[in-house]
Design a protein around this motif. Structure first.
Motif, PDB file in Angstrom:
ATOM      1  N   UNK A  66       0.822  -1.209   0.000  1.00  0.00           N
ATOM      2  CA  UNK A  66       0.000   0.000   0.000  1.00  0.00           C
ATOM      3  C   UNK A  66       0.864   1.270   0.000  1.00  0.00           C
ATOM      4  N   UNK A  67       1.720   1.413  -1.017  1.00  0.00           N
ATOM      5  CA  UNK A  67       2.574   2.599  -1.049  1.00  0.00           C
ATOM      6  C   UNK A  67       1.786   3.854  -1.421  1.00  0.00           C
ATOM      7  N   UNK A  68       2.237   4.965  -0.873  1.00  0.00           N
ATOM      8  CA  UNK A  68       1.656   6.254  -1.247  1.00  0.00           C
ATOM      9  C   UNK A  68       2.341   6.813  -2.474  1.00  0.00           C
ATOM     10  N   UNK A  69       3.493   6.242  -2.805  1.00  0.00           N
ATOM     11  CA  UNK A  69       4.276   6.691  -3.956  1.00  0.00           C
ATOM     12  C   UNK A  69       4.994   5.487  -4.554  1.00  0.00           C
ATOM     13  N   UNK A  70       4.941   5.373  -5.878  1.00  0.00           N
ATOM     14  CA  UNK A  70       5.658   4.310  -6.584  1.00  0.00           C
ATOM     15  C   UNK A  70       6.612   4.968  -7.573  1.00  0.00           C
ATOM     16  N   UNK A  71       7.891   4.644  -7.449  1.00  0.00           N
ATOM     17  CA  UNK A  71       8.886   5.093  -8.411  1.00  0.00           C
ATOM     18  C   UNK A  71       9.255   3.925  -9.302  1.00  0.00           C
ATOM     19  N   UNK A  72       9.351   4.174 -10.602  1.00  0.00           N
ATOM     20  CA  UNK A  72       9.654   3.096 -11.556  1.00  0.00           C
ATOM     21  C   UNK A  72      10.919   3.456 -12.328  1.00  0.00           C
ATOM     22  N   UNK A  73      11.831   2.502 -12.368  1.00  0.00           N
ATOM     23  CA  UNK A  73      13.069   2.673 -13.115  1.00  0.00           C
ATOM     24  C   UNK A  73      13.178   1.519 -14.101  1.00  0.00           C
ATOM     25  N   UNK A  74      13.562   1.831 -15.327  1.00  0.00           N
ATOM     26  CA  UNK A  74      13.750   0.761 -16.302  1.00  0.00           C
ATOM     27  C   UNK A  74      14.953   1.062 -17.176  1.00  0.00           C
TER      28      UNK A  74
END
Length: 81
Positions: A66-74
């Protein structure tokens, strides 16, 4: 100092993602709760698309965090022919 915001940092196709690791460490030092997720790896210069079961597992993991923020790296190179 403790922050209530949970952060999920998702690395796609890069298990050895130093950027995610450094960012997670810096955020933890500031008191954030950080979850690092390394989703699939880029093997032998080839990426294998995720199966539905893998996507379902990732979705369930994110729901449980239940994150309030999701960071995505690819890795952009993983998507170039």
């Amino acid at each position: 100092m403790s922050h209530h915001l949970k952060i999920a940092l998702l690395s796609l196709y890069v298990f050895e993602n130093n950027g995610i690791r450094f960012l997670a460490a810096a955020l933890r030092k500031q008191g954030f709760v950080v979850h690092e997720i390394y989703f699939k790896d880029y093997v032998h210069h080839h990426h294998v698309p995720p199966t539905q079961a893998e996507l379902d597992a990732l979705t369930e993991l994110l729901r449980s965090i239940q994150p309030g923020l999701i960071g995505i790296s690819l890795r952009a190179g993983a998507y170039l022919p």
